[in-house]
Design a protein around this motif. Structure first.
Motif, PDB file in Angstrom:
ATOM      1  N   TYR A   1      -8.456  -0.878  -0.588  1.00  0.00           N
ATOM      2  CA  TYR A   1     -10.014  -1.427  -0.486  1.00  0.00           C
ATOM      3  C   TYR A   1     -10.174  -2.330  -1.737  1.00  0.00           C
ATOM      4  O   TYR A   1     -10.518  -1.086  -2.360  1.00  0.00           O
ATOM      5  N   GLN A   2     -10.635  -3.249  -2.129  1.00  0.00           N
ATOM      6  CA  GLN A   2     -10.945  -3.850  -3.146  1.00  0.00           C
ATOM      7  C   GLN A   2     -12.475  -3.704  -3.407  1.00  0.00           C
ATOM      8  O   GLN A   2     -12.821  -4.091  -4.604  1.00  0.00           O
ATOM      9  N   ASN A   3     -13.136  -3.739  -2.536  1.00  0.00           N
ATOM     10  CA  ASN A   3     -14.717  -3.559  -2.570  1.00  0.00           C
ATOM     11  C   ASN A   3     -14.913  -3.109  -1.315  1.00  0.00           C
ATOM     12  O   ASN A   3     -13.852  -3.114  -0.248  1.00  0.00           O
ATOM     13  N   PHE A   4     -16.068  -2.808  -1.253  1.00  0.00           N
ATOM     14  CA  PHE A   4     -16.875  -2.173   0.270  1.00  0.00           C
ATOM     15  C   PHE A   4     -17.038  -3.195   1.147  1.00  0.00           C
ATOM     16  O   PHE A   4     -16.998  -4.596   1.160  1.00  0.00           O
ATOM     17  N   GLY A   5     -16.921  -2.597   2.772  1.00  0.00           N
ATOM     18  CA  GLY A   5     -16.597  -3.831   4.008  1.00  0.00           C
ATOM     19  C   GLY A   5     -16.050  -3.099   5.241  1.00  0.00           C
ATOM     20  O   GLY A   5     -16.651  -1.747   4.870  1.00  0.00           O
ATOM     21  N   GLY A   6     -16.519  -3.440   5.884  1.00  0.00           N
ATOM     22  CA  GLY A   6     -15.736  -2.709   7.058  1.00  0.00           C
ATOM     23  C   GLY A   6     -14.260  -3.206   7.355  1.00  0.00           C
ATOM     24  O   GLY A   6     -13.425  -3.490   6.217  1.00  0.00           O
ATOM     25  N   PRO A   7     -13.466  -2.642   8.421  1.00  0.00           N
ATOM     26  CA  PRO A   7     -12.217  -3.062   8.614  1.00  0.00           C
ATOM     27  C   PRO A   7     -11.433  -4.377   7.949  1.00  0.00           C
ATOM     28  O   PRO A   7     -10.556  -4.093   7.378  1.00  0.00           O
ATOM     29  N   GLU A   8     -12.509  -5.344   8.028  1.00  0.00           N
ATOM     30  CA  GLU A   8     -11.551  -6.442   7.223  1.00  0.00           C
ATOM     31  C   GLU A   8     -11.216  -7.080   5.555  1.00  0.00           C
ATOM     32  O   GLU A   8     -10.601  -6.820   5.506  1.00  0.00           O
ATOM     33  N   VAL A   9     -11.985  -5.506   4.611  1.00  0.00           N
ATOM     34  CA  VAL A   9     -11.469  -5.564   3.811  1.00  0.00           C
ATOM     35  C   VAL A   9     -10.039  -4.753   3.261  1.00  0.00           C
ATOM     36  O   VAL A   9      -9.211  -4.710   2.001  1.00  0.00           O
ATOM     37  N   LEU A  10      -9.637  -3.674   4.048  1.00  0.00           N
ATOM     38  CA  LEU A  10      -7.692  -3.116   4.082  1.00  0.00           C
ATOM     39  C   LEU A  10      -7.320  -3.841   4.048  1.00  0.00           C
ATOM     40  O   LEU A  10      -7.203  -5.504   5.120  1.00  0.00           O
ATOM     41  N   GLU A  11      -5.986  -4.363   3.208  1.00  0.00           N
ATOM     42  CA  GLU A  11      -4.890  -4.718   3.314  1.00  0.00           C
ATOM     43  C   GLU A  11      -3.913  -3.632   3.213  1.00  0.00           C
ATOM     44  O   GLU A  11      -4.273  -2.473   2.038  1.00  0.00           O
ATOM     45  N   VAL A  12      -2.866  -3.911   3.693  1.00  0.00           N
ATOM     46  CA  VAL A  12      -1.425  -2.824   2.871  1.00  0.00           C
ATOM     47  C   VAL A  12      -1.305  -3.834   1.887  1.00  0.00           C
ATOM     48  O   VAL A  12      -0.627  -5.067   1.435  1.00  0.00           O
ATOM     49  N   VAL A  13      -0.356  -2.561   0.930  1.00  0.00           N
ATOM     50  CA  VAL A  13      -0.192  -3.056  -0.605  1.00  0.00           C
ATOM     51  C   VAL A  13       1.060  -2.566  -1.011  1.00  0.00           C
ATOM     52  O   VAL A  13       1.733  -0.966   0.012  1.00  0.00           O
ATOM     53  N   ASP A  14       1.641  -2.783  -2.085  1.00  0.00           N
ATOM     54  CA  ASP A  14       2.597  -1.811  -2.314  1.00  0.00           C
ATOM     55  C   ASP A  14       2.385  -1.308  -3.388  1.00  0.00           C
ATOM     56  O   ASP A  14       2.326  -2.213  -4.678  1.00  0.00           O
ATOM     57  N   ILE A  15       2.549  -0.300  -3.935  1.00  0.00           N
ATOM     58  CA  ILE A  15       1.880   0.365  -4.605  1.00  0.00           C
ATOM     59  C   ILE A  15       3.363   1.532  -5.926  1.00  0.00           C
ATOM     60  O   ILE A  15       4.014   2.203  -4.730  1.00  0.00           O
ATOM     61  N   PRO A  16       3.361   2.048  -7.627  1.00  0.00           N
ATOM     62  CA  PRO A  16       3.736   3.460  -7.529  1.00  0.00           C
ATOM     63  C   PRO A  16       3.957   4.645  -6.495  1.00  0.00           C
ATOM     64  O   PRO A  16       2.320   5.188  -5.619  1.00  0.00           O
ATOM     65  N   ASP A  17       5.065   5.171  -6.837  1.00  0.00           N
ATOM     66  CA  ASP A  17       4.627   6.363  -6.174  1.00  0.00           C
ATOM     67  C   ASP A  17       3.564   7.810  -6.965  1.00  0.00           C
ATOM     68  O   ASP A  17       3.555   6.875  -8.514  1.00  0.00           O
ATOM     69  N   PRO A  18       3.220   8.384  -6.420  1.00  0.00           N
ATOM     70  CA  PRO A  18       1.374   9.251  -7.269  1.00  0.00           C
ATOM     71  C   PRO A  18       2.924   9.954  -8.315  1.00  0.00           C
ATOM     72  O   PRO A  18       4.080  10.330  -7.873  1.00  0.00           O
ATOM     73  N   LYS A  19       1.687  10.555  -8.691  1.00  0.00           N
ATOM     74  CA  LYS A  19       2.195  10.416  -9.970  1.00  0.00           C
ATOM     75  C   LYS A  19       1.859  12.182 -10.066  1.00  0.00           C
ATOM     76  O   LYS A  19       0.982  12.605  -9.134  1.00  0.00           O
ATOM     77  N   MET A  20       2.908  13.247 -10.550  1.00  0.00           N
ATOM     78  CA  MET A  20       2.714  14.803 -10.190  1.00  0.00           C
ATOM     79  C   MET A  20       2.311  15.639 -11.355  1.00  0.00           C
ATOM     80  O   MET A  20       2.879  15.502 -12.376  1.00  0.00           O
ATOM     81  N   PHE A  21       1.633  15.988 -11.389  1.00  0.00           N
ATOM     82  CA  PHE A  21       1.185  17.537 -12.135  1.00  0.00           C
ATOM     83  C   PHE A  21       1.787  18.573 -12.032  1.00  0.00           C
ATOM     84  O   PHE A  21       2.375  18.799 -10.910  1.00  0.00           O
ATOM     85  N   ALA A  22       1.338  19.278 -13.340  1.00  0.00           N
ATOM     86  CA  ALA A  22       2.289  20.805 -13.030  1.00  0.00           C
ATOM     87  C   ALA A  22       2.117  21.827 -11.967  1.00  0.00           C
ATOM     88  O   ALA A  22       2.938  21.893 -11.353  1.00  0.00           O
ATOM     89  N   ASP A  23       0.960  21.432 -11.034  1.00  0.00           N
ATOM     90  CA  ASP A  23       0.088  22.541 -10.092  1.00  0.00           C
ATOM     91  C   ASP A  23      -0.040  21.708  -9.191  1.00  0.00           C
ATOM     92  O   ASP A  23      -0.746  22.097  -8.324  1.00  0.00           O
TER      93      ASP A  23
END
Length: 311
Positions: free
Chosen positions: A6-28
């Motif tokens: 969600y890009q701003n506060f609100g109820g269920p209506e603010v949710l959206e399905v998006v494509d984002i990069p895989d999480p980055k990995m730190f050493a630990d």
């Protein structure tokens, strides 16, 4: 990867399905492929902005703290896990940004323990936050032991149904309050079901004439207002709903990450003393509908997102 944000506060209506990069990995860190993620009332509260004075939200926010999944990768400085390990986790950061309504997440090893072998992915995902809350309330807060009579308000809910089972595992006799429609479910957990309403005190005192030794309020909405009339002398009282002011001496319980407690929950599940009831499961793309069901109340156990990665 797919994620819900969600890009701003609100109820269920603010949710959206998006494509984002895989999480980055730190050493630990540990990269987990998420099989299922549980919803919690806290998701709705934080998403609404109610906690904004207390916790930063770094938009866009991916909600969710609970997960069950498989370790895909470990950092070069990570110990305790290997790729292929099945885990559950309570993954909460200092700010709201990365969450478990997603196909993957990078987590700290301390946030993860092994998945119970006898629980499904959906059941396992429902265990961390609700289980920690219930366990810490029953065992650490109320210090329930064998021979106690315990009353759990909201015994059919996500935390309540786990608290009932944990108290029984401690050797207590448990009474659980709920609606007329929840009585059979509460009884199936091993508790004595008691209906909400004007006759609650009389019904409890018929079962426990000298009163109950401990009370856990998971329901709110004035549940503790009856406690004075049904509590034994010296009764311990706790609430997870910030309603402790309704009863002098009651304590507020907040879940905290504790690896030993989370591991004990896994052990209780594998011993057959604790299970997670999944009220309903939704695919990741229906996260908004899942939140609407949660917000509507009358949920027995947990609501879960089952996450199937698209090939």
């Amino acid at each position: 990867m797919k994620a819900v944000q969600y890009q701003n506060f609100g109820g269920p209506e603010v949710l959206e399905v998006v494509d984002i990069p895989d999480p980055k990995m730190f050493a630990d860190l540990v990269l987990v492929r998420i099989e299922a993620a549980a919803l919690n009332p806290a998701d709705l509260a934080f998403q609404s902005g109610a906690a904004d004075p207390l916790v930063d939200s770094l938009f866009p926010v991916t909600p969710g703290w609970d997960l069950a999944g498989v370790v895909e990768q470990i950092g070069v400085a990570t110990a305790g896990f290997q790729p292929g390990d099945e885990v559950i986790g309570f993954v909460r950061g200092q700010a709201m940004h990365y969450g478990t309504y997603a196909e993957r997440i990078s987590a700290e090893p301390r946030q993860l323990v092994r998945k119970p072998r006898n629980l499904s992915w959906a059941q396992a995902a429902g265990l961390p936050l609700a289980g920690l809350t219930a366990y810490q309330a029953i065992v650490h807060g109320l210090k329930v032991t064998a021979g106690d009579t315990v009353l759990v308000h909201g015994a059919a809910g996500g935390v309540g149904h786990l608290a009932v089972q944990i108290a029984i595992a401690q050797g207590a006799r448990v009474l659980g309050t709920g609606s007329a429609a929840s009585q059979a479910f509460i009884g199936s957990l091993g508790a004595i079901p008691v209906r909400y309403g004007d006759e609650l005190v009389d019904e409890v005192l018929k079962i426990a004439p000298v009163g109950v030794d401990a009370v856990l309020d998971t329901a709110g909405r004035g549940s503790l207002s009856t406690t004075q009339a049904l509590a034994a002398v010296g009764a311990r009282v706790a609430s997870i709903t910030r309603s402790s002011t309704e009863y002098e001496g009651a304590i507020d319980v907040y879940a905290r990450l504790d690896g030993d407690d989370l591991t004990r929950l896994v052990e209780l599940a594998e011993e057959g003393k604790l299970t997670v009831h999944v009220d309903s499961a939704f695919p990741l793309g229906q996260a908004a509908e899942a939140q609407r069901v949660l917000a509507g109340g009358h949920v027995r156990g947990k609501i879960v997102l089952e996450i199937r990665e698209e090939v």
